[in-house]
Structures are given as C-alpha cells and as structure tokens.
Design a protein around this motif. Structure first.
Motif, short mmCIF file in Angstrom:
data_model
loop_
_atom_site.label_atom_id
_atom_site.label_comp_id
_atom_site.label_asym_id
_atom_site.label_seq_id
_atom_site.Cartn_x
_atom_site.Cartn_y
_atom_site.Cartn_z
N PHE A 98 -9.61 6.77 -4.14
CA PHE A 98 -8.20 6.94 -4.50
C PHE A 98 -8.05 7.31 -5.98
N VAL A 99 -8.76 6.61 -6.85
CA VAL A 99 -8.68 6.92 -8.28
C VAL A 99 -9.19 8.33 -8.54
N LEU B 81 -10.83 2.58 -2.60
CA LEU B 81 -10.03 2.48 -3.82
C LEU B 81 -10.61 3.36 -4.93
N GLY C 224 -7.84 1.04 1.54
CA GLY C 224 -8.70 0.25 0.66
C GLY C 224 -8.23 -1.17 0.50
N LEU C 225 -6.93 -1.34 0.26
CA LEU C 225 -6.38 -2.67 0.08
C LEU C 225 -6.49 -3.49 1.37
N VAL D 27 -10.16 -4.61 1.87
CA VAL D 27 -10.52 -5.71 0.97
C VAL D 27 -9.93 -7.02 1.47
N THR E 72 4.64 -3.20 -5.92
CA THR E 72 3.30 -3.15 -5.36
C THR E 72 2.41 -4.22 -5.97
N GLY F 139 -13.70 -1.12 1.34
CA GLY F 139 -12.42 -1.13 0.64
C GLY F 139 -12.55 -0.71 -0.81
N VAL F 140 -13.59 -1.21 -1.47
CA VAL F 140 -13.82 -0.82 -2.87
C VAL F 140 -14.10 0.68 -2.95
N VAL G 66 -5.29 4.37 -0.66
CA VAL G 66 -4.99 3.10 -1.33
C VAL G 66 -4.63 2.03 -0.30
N THR G 67 -3.89 2.40 0.74
CA THR G 67 -3.53 1.41 1.75
C THR G 67 -4.75 0.96 2.54
N GLY H 180 0.79 -1.22 0.00
CA GLY H 180 0.00 0.00 0.00
C GLY H 180 0.82 1.26 0.00
#
Length: 480
Positions: free
Chosen positions: A262-263, A259, A227-228, A231, A418, A255-256, A224-225, A79
């Motif tokens: 994040f995008v 993420l 979210g990952l 999940v 990653t 989590g989704v 991102v961390t 992450g």
C-alpha cells in the motif's frame, strides 16, 4: 457598465450566517444532521457488545466469531475511511453523506434480519463500508459550515462529544433493546433513525466539493483494508494457535506485506488514496498516531466492561447498560469542557492530561475482582477512563485537522476517524488475546476476572506510553 446586483443564494446567506458570532438556525440544522450521522456510525462500534451473548445463542457463533461481529465492522470502517474521505472531497460532501448513510441503513436492516452467523458478519462489514463513506463527510461538513476560530472549535467539540457519546451510549442502547425486544433491534433501530437523518440532510445540507479530476485509488483501498484485516485476524488467531503457529504467522506476515505494498503504491500513484505528503505536517502525523494509541484502549474498555458486568457480576444486558451511563455522561462532559480548557492549557497539554486521567482509570479498573461492588469496579474507574478520553479527543482532532489544505480536508478527516477506529479494532484484538492468555480457557468468574484485569493493566501501560509520546511529539498548539 455597472453590473446589476445578483440575488443572494441560500449558500450566500449561510456563509454570512456562519461568519457571524451567532450561527443562523440553518447552520445548527446542518450541524445536527452531520452529528447525527457521526453518532450512528460510532454507536455501532459498541452497541452490539451487550447483545453478543444473545447473538451467540441465537446464531451459534463461536467465541472468535463474536469478536468478528465487532471487528468486521471496525476493520471495514477503518480500512475504507480513507477512500470515503477522498470521495467526499471529489464527489461532494453531501452526496457522500447520503450514499454512506443509505448503505449503512440498508446493511443495518440486513444484519437485523440475519438468519445465519455469516449473514450477520457480512452485514456488519457492509455497515462498516457505509460508515467509512459517511464519517469523513460528517467532520468535513462541520468544518466547512463553521469558519475558523472559537466557533469552529466549539463545533468540533460538539462533533467529538456526539461521537464519544455514540460509543459510550452503545452499552445502554444495546442493553435496553436486547432486554425489551431482542438483539436484532440493536441493528434494526438504525433504520428509522437513518431514514429521518437522510431526509433532514437532503433539505438542510448544501453540496460542496474540491475542484479537480474525479479519480479514486481503489487498489490502495483494497490493499490497506486487506492488510489491516489480515493483521487483526492474525492477532485473534494467537488465542488458539499461539504466536509461532502458521495460522498466526501467515496472516500477520501477509498483512504486513499488503500494508507495505500500500505504501509503495501510494508513493507512485498519480491520484493516491493517502498522499504521503500529508504526513509532512507534524501535527497531522503526531495527532493521528496519538489517536491510534488512545483508540486502542478506549474501544476495548467498553467491550471488557460490558462482558465483566454480565459474565462475572451477573448483570442483565439492561443492567449492564445502565451501569455504564455515568461513564457515558463523563465522556460527553469531558469533550464539551475541552474547548474551554484548551484556551488556557493548550491542545497538547490537554491531550496529555486527558490521557493520564484515562490511564489512572485503567489502572484502577485493573484492581477488579469477581465480587467487586458497583462503585469501585465500574462506576469510579469508568468515569475516570471516559472523562480522560473525552478531554483528549477534541485537542487531538483539532491538531490533526488544523494544518490540512482545503483540498485534503475530507482526506485528513477520514484519517482522524481511521486512526481512532483502526486503533480500536487492533487494540481489541490485542487485549482480548492478553485476557485469553491469563484465563487459559477458564470460564469461571475468577479466571475471567483475572484475564480482564490483565487487559486493563495492559491498557494502562499503553496509555502511559501514549502520554509520553504526545508530550514529546505533539505541537504546542493547533496551526491557524
């Protein structure tokens, strides 16, 4: 006026050396330091596997807690690696190498001295953060030290082999230390090694960075961390709660959502952690997706092989580590053979071939039984699995980094690591859930073997799908 000639600096001499066909000794010392750092961070993904039963007995960890000894490290590692790659570009590759290795070494000491389960998990997460800062700098130092061409391909192959060897050697190193000393030394051993590498890096590595403003996208790193991690936690929860339970759905959906956020943040940020433009390169995108697929199977392989050897076949930690030595050697041999084979086969074809060989090994391993012999249930399939992975790592890394702009070198290097590590963390969570669904709570050798066999069969299917994806998507050769 004629200007006076300026004295040659160490950097000038090193550039001249790296332009020659035979790199200067100092160049090899730089590569040695960079590869040693990579070895340590990859080693710690797998070194704790054979020590897990001892950790559980000593610290009272649950079965889910044991998974998080692995995943706390892997998720923090994956992450924050994008942040580490960008930091290496902006603040200097040498500086980030030293910061990351220092943090990794300190956290290793804290984990080795942990008296409670939560302390071990926290130390593993901080270890992963240090590894995330360190790992991108190692590949960027390698590619920055050796000029483009065959020499750089060989250097990347060496880096790949050392990284693969770190993951492969984890079982042996962990087994030796756990049997002869205690589980704590699988972490404490990093301290003297880390200090030595730090000293060598201070002397041998020159500083380099990308010019520009020094801005880091901390919100992106957190999103991102988080979210990952959410999940992965949701996937792990399916073992006890099932796929439809709130305890599973909430972290998965959360989590989704993280993420997706994040995008959205990266698309609007002035200095994004992950500039979406890097994915305009087909080589970068396809190679990293392939890394995720291969990583999801290869990391889980070491976990299941070590627990099968100990929990079913009755091996001691040391015996389990020794049993996997041939597999460790095969992944290194495959990584070192890859540059020569790439000349004739091409990077894409070699990545596909290596993945198919690994899938064959996974299929063979799925035939395991509770009373299997060493040759047919560990040696043969293990060598095939890891030789195939070794053959695929170098071409995928070369394809992923070949089209990176100089200012994005650390970023793309971090993305390579990653992809592989996050694939490993999610793959372990998924395949552990698959295995648990078959065992249905059984702890006998037959039940455990059935679960492990299903996990390997699922891994074989994932790799076959990955081989088809590579054949259709990867470019035929690395960009110059």
């Amino acid at each position: 006026m004629t200007s006076m000639p300026q004295p040659r600096t160490d950097a000038d001499r090193d550039r001249t050396a790296t332009d020659s066909s035979r790199p200067a000794p100092r160049t090899w010392l730089v590569l040695l330091a960079a590869c040693a750092g990579q070895f340590l961070v990859v080693l710690d993904v797998s070194v704790v596997n054979v020590a897990l039963p001892s950790m559980r007995a000593d610290l009272g960890l649950s079965a889910v807690g044991l998974q998080w000894v692995l995943n706390a490290y892997s998720i923090a590692f994956a992450g924050f690696m994008l942040l580490g790659g960008r930091a290496a570009d902006l603040f200097g590759r040498k500086r980030m190498f030293l910061v990351g290795l220092g943090l990794f070494t300190a956290a290793s000491m804290a984990g080795g001295l942990a008296g409670e389960g939560w302390q071990l998990l926290a130390a593993r997460a901080v270890q992963g953060l240090g590894a995330a800062v360190l790992a991108p700098a190692t590949l960027t130092i390698v590619t920055g030290t050796v000029p483009p061409g065959p020499a750089r391909t060989r250097a990347i192959a060496t880096w790949s082999a050392v990284g693969a060897g770190g993951g492969a050697a984890g079982g042996l190193v962990g087994g030796v230390l756990t049997d002869l000393l205690s589980w704590r030394w699988v972490l404490l051993i990093n301290v003297p090694v880390g200090v030595l590498v730090l000293a060598g890096a201070v002397v041998w590595i020159h500083e380099s960075r990308t010019e520009g403003g020094r801005r880091l996208d901390l919100p992106g790193a957190v999103l991102v961390t988080g979210g990952l991690a959410a999940v992965a936690y949701g996937i792990v929860q399916t073992e006890e709660a099932g796929w439809e339970a709130p305890a599973t759905l909430l972290p998965l959906l959360g989590g989704v959502a993280l993420l997706a956020a994040f995008v959205a943040v990266e698309a609007r940020a002035k200095a994004p952690l992950m500039p979406l433009r890097v994915f305009r390169s087909g080589a970068v995108t396809s190679a990293n997706v392939s890394m995720v697929v291969n990583g999801s199977a290869s990391f889980a392989m070491w976990f299941f092989m070590t627990v099968y050897a100990q929990n079913v076949l009755g091996y001691t930690p040391l015996e389990a580590g020794l049993a996997l030595v041939p597999s460790s050697i095969s992944v290194i041999v495959g990584s070192k053979l890859a540059p020569r084979l790439m000349v004739t086969t091409g990077a894409r074809n070699l990545a596909v071939l290596g993945t198919l060989i690994a899938a064959t090994g996974f299929g063979w391993q799925s035939l395991m039984d509770a009373h299997g012999s060493y040759v047919t249930t560990i040696l043969g399939p293990g060598v095939l699995m890891m030789a195939g992975m070794g053959l695929s790592i170098t071409p995928l890394a070369s394809l992923a980094t070949s089209g990176a702009a100089p200012g994005d070198a650390g970023l793309v290097s971090g993305l390579v690591n990653t992809s592989r590590t996050m694939g490993g963390a999610l793959g372990l969570a998924v395949l552990s859930t698959v295995a648990a669904s078959r065992t249905a709570g059984g702890t006998g050798p037959e039940a455990l073997t059935a679960g492990y066999a299903l996990a390997f069969r699922t891994g074989a299917g994932i790799l076959l799908g990955g081989a088809v994806l590579m054949l259709l998507w990867l470019p035929r050769r690395a960009e110059p």
